[in-house]
Design a protein around this motif. Structure first.
Motif, PDB file in Angstrom:
ATOM      1  N   ARG A  45       2.823   1.003  10.651  1.00 53.35           N
ATOM      2  CA  ARG A  45       3.994   0.446   9.971  1.00 53.35           C
ATOM      3  C   ARG A  45       3.763   0.416   8.453  1.00 53.35           C
ATOM      4  NH1 ARG A  45       9.325   0.267  10.125  1.00 53.35           N
ATOM      5  NH2 ARG A  45      10.205  -1.683   9.343  1.00 53.35           N
ATOM      6  N   ALA A  46       2.562   0.011   8.045  1.00 56.24           N
ATOM      7  CA  ALA A  46       2.253  -0.053   6.603  1.00 56.24           C
ATOM      8  C   ALA A  46       2.279   1.335   5.979  1.00 56.24           C
ATOM      9  CB  ALA A  46       0.892  -0.709   6.393  1.00 56.24           C
ATOM     10  N   GLY A  70       7.311  -3.173  -3.392  1.00 61.37           N
ATOM     11  CA  GLY A  70       7.323  -2.897  -1.958  1.00 61.37           C
ATOM     12  C   GLY A  70       6.873  -4.098  -1.146  1.00 61.37           C
ATOM     13  N   ARG A  71       5.860  -4.801  -1.653  1.00 56.39           N
ATOM     14  CA  ARG A  71       5.385  -5.997  -0.952  1.00 56.39           C
ATOM     15  C   ARG A  71       6.480  -7.063  -0.897  1.00 56.39           C
ATOM     16  NH1 ARG A  71      -0.380  -9.019  -1.808  1.00 56.39           N
ATOM     17  NH2 ARG A  71      -0.143 -10.557  -0.142  1.00 56.39           N
ATOM     18  N   ARG A  72       7.181  -7.250  -2.027  1.00 59.50           N
ATOM     19  CA  ARG A  72       8.257  -8.253  -2.074  1.00 59.50           C
ATOM     20  C   ARG A  72       9.367  -7.908  -1.064  1.00 59.50           C
ATOM     21  NH1 ARG A  72       4.700  -9.871  -4.876  1.00 59.50           N
ATOM     22  NH2 ARG A  72       4.816 -11.074  -6.803  1.00 59.50           N
ATOM     23  N   TYR A  73       9.772  -6.639  -1.064  1.00 64.09           N
ATOM     24  CA  TYR A  73      10.825  -6.216  -0.142  1.00 64.09           C
ATOM     25  C   TYR A  73      10.387  -6.404   1.307  1.00 64.09           C
ATOM     26  CZ  TYR A  73      12.909  -3.913  -4.240  1.00 64.09           C
ATOM     27  OH  TYR A  73      13.449  -3.638  -5.461  1.00 64.09           O
ATOM     28  N   ALA A  74       9.113  -6.075   1.589  1.00 63.06           N
ATOM     29  CA  ALA A  74       8.609  -6.186   2.963  1.00 63.06           C
ATOM     30  C   ALA A  74       8.615  -7.640   3.430  1.00 63.06           C
ATOM     31  CB  ALA A  74       7.196  -5.607   3.046  1.00 63.06           C
ATOM     32  N   VAL A  75       8.238  -8.567   2.542  1.00 57.46           N
ATOM     33  CA  VAL A  75       8.255  -9.991   2.888  1.00 57.46           C
ATOM     34  C   VAL A  75       9.688 -10.439   3.175  1.00 57.46           C
ATOM     35  CG1 VAL A  75       7.890 -12.325   1.985  1.00 57.46           C
ATOM     36  CG2 VAL A  75       6.142 -10.572   1.625  1.00 57.46           C
ATOM     37  N   LEU A  76      10.616 -10.017   2.309  1.00 60.73           N
ATOM     38  CA  LEU A  76      12.027 -10.381   2.498  1.00 60.73           C
ATOM     39  C   LEU A  76      12.590  -9.807   3.795  1.00 60.73           C
ATOM     40  CD1 LEU A  76      13.335  -9.901  -1.162  1.00 60.73           C
ATOM     41  CD2 LEU A  76      13.177 -12.066   0.084  1.00 60.73           C
ATOM     42  N   ALA A  85       1.008  -6.882   2.549  1.00 60.04           N
ATOM     43  CA  ALA A  85      -0.154  -6.821   1.660  1.00 60.04           C
ATOM     44  C   ALA A  85      -0.627  -5.385   1.459  1.00 60.04           C
ATOM     45  CB  ALA A  85      -1.286  -7.675   2.226  1.00 60.04           C
ATOM     46  N   ALA A  86      -0.594  -4.606   2.537  1.00 62.87           N
ATOM     47  CA  ALA A  86      -1.074  -3.224   2.457  1.00 62.87           C
ATOM     48  C   ALA A  86      -0.200  -2.373   1.545  1.00 62.87           C
ATOM     49  CB  ALA A  86      -1.133  -2.600   3.848  1.00 62.87           C
ATOM     50  N   ASP A 103      -7.911  -6.985   3.390  1.00 59.86           N
ATOM     51  CA  ASP A 103      -7.253  -6.926   4.695  1.00 59.86           C
ATOM     52  C   ASP A 103      -7.527  -5.555   5.319  1.00 59.86           C
ATOM     53  OD1 ASP A 103      -4.649  -8.285   6.283  1.00 59.86           O
ATOM     54  OD2 ASP A 103      -4.820  -6.106   6.466  1.00 59.86           O
ATOM     55  N   LYS A 104      -7.858  -5.534   6.610  1.00 60.18           N
ATOM     56  CA  LYS A 104      -8.250  -4.272   7.252  1.00 60.18           C
ATOM     57  C   LYS A 104      -7.111  -3.255   7.295  1.00 60.18           C
ATOM     58  CE  LYS A 104     -12.155  -5.945   9.948  1.00 60.18           C
ATOM     59  NZ  LYS A 104     -12.755  -6.096  11.293  1.00 60.18           N
TER      60      LYS A 104
END
Length: 382
Positions: A45-46, A70-76, A85-86, A103-104
């Motif tokens: 997914r990441a 991208g991280r902000r959009y993914a959280v939203l 995070a990835a 993070d792995k």
């Protein structure tokens, strides 16, 4: 995501669109997930979402926000925290002082992204030259080195290159051929790379011939280890041309550094250097060296004791290396110190009997081979 392809977002003219790049990163990340120990579904997914924010207006206006947006959009959007995070962290580390992903999932995608870039540019023969590095490939390679060493990841780089370029891993026998010959025709035959396909042939040649990309990683590793305080001769002693597990190279260097500063290490180093230098001098002169040690030709107690010590130390060191316990391997070798010293005190290597001389030189060769299981002691200063 669709915009990464249909709106002609080119990553590089010879390496396709960003969408095609995402597909490659996704495939490589799938292979790397079990190596890192990451959840394969989250990794996938990441990888799918990693580059999606490149087509947003925010990143278009401010390119330095790639990943961060991208991280902000993914959280939203309600994505898993590791996926979010990835998306930001797969670009890291951006330099020697930047943080490394922890993070792995992020580690896996970061490795896939950087390794895809490096193999890709090597395959199209766009390598850094001198001070020119327009695609920041040195930074990408150093990023891989830092992730592997600072996060303790065991990874076969050659295997990863092959997976990216040939779509499969390479077997131990194939690896042996790659390093046993400089004849690319032979190597390509073993790896089933067809000369009929010019593109595939040239790509293979650029990445694998003469250990090209692996050598580049070795150079970055040396820079990193020296910055960490490692001695250049220690690095050279443990870094062989075929070494592609960089974490193990670093651990060998660490163990060797501790060993050669001990009394046993200092004395063993002196003894093995004397043995290898004498052997090298005789080999250069063309003196016959027996293929193996013949116990029937061991006449003196000192040479018999040395042979017994070598046999035991070699076995113990090899087992310790196989278990990746390099300190124990060197401790096993340290037991050679006394028998080596006694051998040189009591035994004349260049005996008048050619058979005995050849056998005693074979003993010295056995010392060189035993210590080589851990490092090339001849490269250590002092």
């Amino acid at each position: 995501m669709a915009k990464l392809d249909v709106l002609n977002v080119t990553f590089h003219a010879k390496l396709g669109t960003q969408g095609e790049r995402v597909a490659r990163i996704r495939a490589l990340a799938k292979e790397l997930a079990p190596v890192v120990g990451a959840d394969p579904a989250l990794v996938d997914r990441a990888a799918v979402l990693a580059k999606a924010d490149l087509r947003t207006e925010a990143v278009g206006e401010f390119p330095e926000l790639q990943g961060l947006m991208g991280r902000r959009y993914a959280v939203l959007q309600g994505e898993h925290p590791s996926v979010a995070a990835a998306i930001e962290d797969h670009y890291k580390p951006q330099g020697p002082s930047d943080r490394v992903p922890d993070d792995k999932v992020a580690i896996t995608v970061a490795l896939a992204d950087k390794l895809d870039t490096l193999v890709g540019f090597w395959a199209i023969d766009e390598k850094p030259t001198g001070s020119k590095d327009p695609f920041a490939l040195r930074r990408a390679a150093l990023g891989v080195v830092r992730i592997l060493l600072e996060r303790g990841v065991r990874l076969s780089l050659l295997d990863t290159f092959a997976r990216r370029l040939l779509g499969r891993s390479i077997a131990p026998a194939e690896r042996a051929v790659v390093f046993a010959t400089s004849t690319v025709d032979i190597v390509s035959s073993v790896l089933s790379v067809s000369r009929d396909s010019k593109g595939e042939w040239e790509s293979f040649r650029s990445v694998f011939a003469d250990g090209s990309l692996l050598s580049f990683f070795h150079d970055r590793l040396k820079v990193y280890l020296r910055d960490q305080g490692a001695r250049h001769d220690i690095i050279d002693a443990v870094l062989t041309p075929e070494a592609d597990d960089l974490l193990m190279v670093a651990r060998r260097a660490e163990a060797l550094t501790a060993f050669i500063t001990s009394e046993d290490g200092i004395n063993l180093l002196a003894g093995t250097k004397r043995a290898t230098q004498l052997l090298a001098a005789e080999e250069k002169k063309g003196t016959v060296v027996a293929d193996g040690v013949s116990e029937e030709l061991l006449r003196l107690d000192a040479e018999k004791a040395l042979w017994n010590a070598i046999t035991t130390a070699s076995k113990e060191a090899s087992e310790a290396v196989a278990g990746e316990d390099f300190r124990s391997a060197m401790q096993a070798l340290s037991r050679l110190r006394a028998p080596v010293d006694r051998f040189f005190e009591e035994v004349l290597v260049n005996d008048e009997d050619t058979a005995i001389r050849a056998n005693r030189l074979a003993l010295l060769k056995a010392i060189r081979e035993a210590t080589a299981t851990v490092a090339d002691f001849s490269k250590i200063a002092g």
